[in-house]
Design a protein around this motif. Structure first.
Motif, PDB file in Angstrom:
ATOM      1  N   ILE A 183       0.835  -1.201   0.000  1.00 21.31           N
ATOM      2  CA  ILE A 183       0.000   0.000   0.000  1.00 21.31           C
ATOM      3  C   ILE A 183       0.870   1.251   0.000  1.00 21.31           C
ATOM      4  O   ILE A 183       0.624   2.208  -0.743  1.00 21.31           O
ATOM      5  N   ALA A 184       1.930   1.234   0.812  1.00 22.29           N
ATOM      6  CA  ALA A 184       2.813   2.397   0.921  1.00 22.29           C
ATOM      7  C   ALA A 184       3.581   2.663  -0.370  1.00 22.29           C
ATOM      8  O   ALA A 184       3.852   3.824  -0.715  1.00 22.29           O
ATOM      9  N   SER A 185       3.910   1.609  -1.096  1.00 24.35           N
ATOM     10  CA  SER A 185       4.717   1.772  -2.309  1.00 24.35           C
ATOM     11  C   SER A 185       3.882   1.971  -3.575  1.00 24.35           C
ATOM     12  O   SER A 185       4.430   2.241  -4.640  1.00 24.35           O
ATOM     13  N   VAL A 215      -8.452   1.502  -2.486  1.00 19.68           N
ATOM     14  CA  VAL A 215      -9.315   1.024  -1.420  1.00 19.68           C
ATOM     15  C   VAL A 215      -9.721  -0.409  -1.731  1.00 19.68           C
ATOM     16  O   VAL A 215      -9.941  -0.779  -2.890  1.00 19.68           O
ATOM     17  N   HIS A 216      -9.767  -1.250  -0.691  1.00 23.30           N
ATOM     18  CA  HIS A 216     -10.223  -2.626  -0.837  1.00 23.30           C
ATOM     19  C   HIS A 216     -11.754  -2.639  -0.754  1.00 23.30           C
ATOM     20  O   HIS A 216     -12.320  -2.137   0.224  1.00 23.30           O
ATOM     21  N   LEU A 242     -12.040  -6.225  -4.695  1.00 23.53           N
ATOM     22  CA  LEU A 242     -11.610  -5.414  -5.818  1.00 23.53           C
ATOM     23  C   LEU A 242     -10.741  -4.293  -5.261  1.00 23.53           C
ATOM     24  O   LEU A 242     -11.001  -3.790  -4.161  1.00 23.53           O
ATOM     25  N   LEU A 243      -9.719  -3.925  -5.994  1.00 21.38           N
ATOM     26  CA  LEU A 243      -8.822  -2.838  -5.607  1.00 21.38           C
ATOM     27  C   LEU A 243      -9.121  -1.657  -6.516  1.00 21.38           C
ATOM     28  O   LEU A 243      -8.855  -1.698  -7.716  1.00 21.38           O
ATOM     29  N   VAL A 244      -9.678  -0.613  -5.939  1.00 23.54           N
ATOM     30  CA  VAL A 244     -10.196   0.507  -6.726  1.00 23.54           C
ATOM     31  C   VAL A 244      -9.501   1.803  -6.325  1.00 23.54           C
ATOM     32  O   VAL A 244      -9.344   2.092  -5.124  1.00 23.54           O
ATOM     33  N   VAL A 274     -21.333   3.376   1.417  1.00 19.93           N
ATOM     34  CA  VAL A 274     -20.808   4.666   1.852  1.00 19.93           C
ATOM     35  C   VAL A 274     -19.398   4.876   1.283  1.00 19.93           C
ATOM     36  O   VAL A 274     -19.070   5.949   0.756  1.00 19.93           O
ATOM     37  N   THR A 275     -18.573   3.836   1.380  1.00 21.76           N
ATOM     38  CA  THR A 275     -17.209   3.915   0.845  1.00 21.76           C
ATOM     39  C   THR A 275     -17.217   4.182  -0.648  1.00 21.76           C
ATOM     40  O   THR A 275     -16.482   5.044  -1.147  1.00 21.76           O
ATOM     41  N   VAL A 276     -18.053   3.444  -1.379  1.00 19.76           N
ATOM     42  CA  VAL A 276     -18.139   3.591  -2.835  1.00 19.76           C
ATOM     43  C   VAL A 276     -18.572   5.005  -3.220  1.00 19.76           C
ATOM     44  O   VAL A 276     -18.002   5.636  -4.114  1.00 19.76           O
ATOM     45  N   ASN A 277     -19.582   5.517  -2.531  1.00 20.52           N
ATOM     46  CA  ASN A 277     -20.104   6.843  -2.864  1.00 20.52           C
ATOM     47  C   ASN A 277     -19.122   7.971  -2.526  1.00 20.52           C
ATOM     48  O   ASN A 277     -19.277   9.093  -3.023  1.00 20.52           O
TER      49      ASN A 277
END
Length: 338
Positions: free
Chosen positions: A89-91, A97-98, A284-286, A332-335
């Motif tokens: 994640i750091a690199s 977001v997962h 999914l990694l978005v 909520v995360t998606v929006n």
């Protein structure tokens, strides 16, 4: 003058419609996990059919490849069965977001002459893949399977050759139930296997096990079902023998009382009388902020569709749907994606 105004108005309307069509006509690319590929293929096809001009091209290359491509910005989204590490994640060039999509089971599949059903204790399963148990009539396997006529066949171990979330799930489980495994190969999407031959993707492992006498491997449940390959029951922490199933995966997921804010959580070896011990979410990694605003809008719309209409279809392909409380949190995360 009136005629000119009408022509201008008509031209403006036409341009707006054309712009709208261009906005809707999007080609998205994704890559990653083979574990959820059957349901992803169905979802992407159905969503595209319902949204003319939208095309979602997903390459089932394994979780490791999906992480590499999405963190390098080579695809619009990635997919993994093993959550990204803090270091990954750091690199990453892109903030990701997962997004949990479904739940599934990794099952031990086998091809043993004259045997259609087997039970595996956690330590036995680990020692088979460590190469400590080498024949099917070994006393420890026989102890778990009284009355089964086990042949003296050599055990041929099959594992993934590519970076794999399915491997992550399986080795995450083995690391929890075997100190020798935890202190040896450990867990990960790619590792140094003590023995065996590699197959690419869940499809490759299933194909090798089906072809190779005495073989044992691990795949997502649907690959065992679709290929008509025998798979064994595994003893869970409650001491019960449980085979991979939607109900067993659902019970494993219910053991998690608090999902982390970043959705990275392990449910292998979960408590529960009928919890299946090799269960997992897949993600999914978005990108938090899409590089292309039009594509970002389509991704958000797809994710909301997936969490509603899409979740109603997962059981038919032997996946377990997400808990309702988690779905509400994910909306909520998606929006909030940009």
């Amino acid at each position: 003058m009136k005629k000119t105004s009408i022509m201008i108005a008509g031209l403006t309307a036409g341009l707006l419609l054309a712009a709208s069509g261009i906005a809707q006509a999007q080609k998205l690319t994704g890559a990653g996990a083979t574990f959820p590929y059957p349901i992803y293929a169905k979802w992407f096809s159905e969503y595209s059919a319902a949204h003319p001009g939208v095309e979602i091209n997903y390459q089932s290359i394994g979780s490791g490849g999906g992480i590499r491509q999405v963190t390098a910005g080579l695809v619009d989204f990635g997919a993994t069965d093993g959550p990204m590490t803090d270091e990954q994640i750091a690199s990453s060039k892109i903030k990701l977001v997962h997004i949990p999509t479904v739940l599934g089971a990794v099952v031990p599949i086998f091809n043993v002459s004259g045997v259609g059903d087997l039970k595996f204790s956690p330590d036995v399963l680990a020692d088979i893949f460590l190469g400590k148990i080498t024949t099917w009539n070994d006393g420890r396997i026989a102890k778990d399977n009284p009355g089964v006529n086990l042949p003296s066949e050599t055990i041929n171990v099959v594992h993934r050759s590519d970076g794999s979330g399915t491997s992550y799930i399986f080795t995450d489980y083995l690391s929890k139930v075997s100190k020798d495994w935890a202190n040896g190969p450990g867990k990960g999407t790619a590792l140094n296997w003590p023995k065996g031959i590699g197959g690419k993707g869940n499809e490759g492992v299933a194909g090798l096990v089906r072809q190779l006498p005495g073989a044992i491997g691990y795949v997502e449940l649907i690959y065992a079902m679709q290929n008509h390959i025998s798979f064994g029951a595994v003893k869970n922490p409650a001491g019960n023998w449980v085979k991979g199933s939607i109900a067993g995966v659902t019970e494993a997921a219910s053991s998690v009382k608090q999902i982390p804010a970043d959705y990275r959580v392990s449910i292998t070896n979960a408590p529960g009388a009928q919890a299946y011990p090799i269960s997992s979410f897949t993600w999914l990694l978005v990108p938090v902020k899409a590089q292309d605003a039009a594509k970002g809008k389509v991704i958000k719309d797809f994710l909301n569709w997936m969490l509603t209409a899409g979740e109603n279809e997962v059981s038919a392909l032997y996946y377990a749907p997400l808990p309702k409380e988690l779905v509400a949190k994910e909306h909520v995360t998606v929006n909030n994606l940009q």
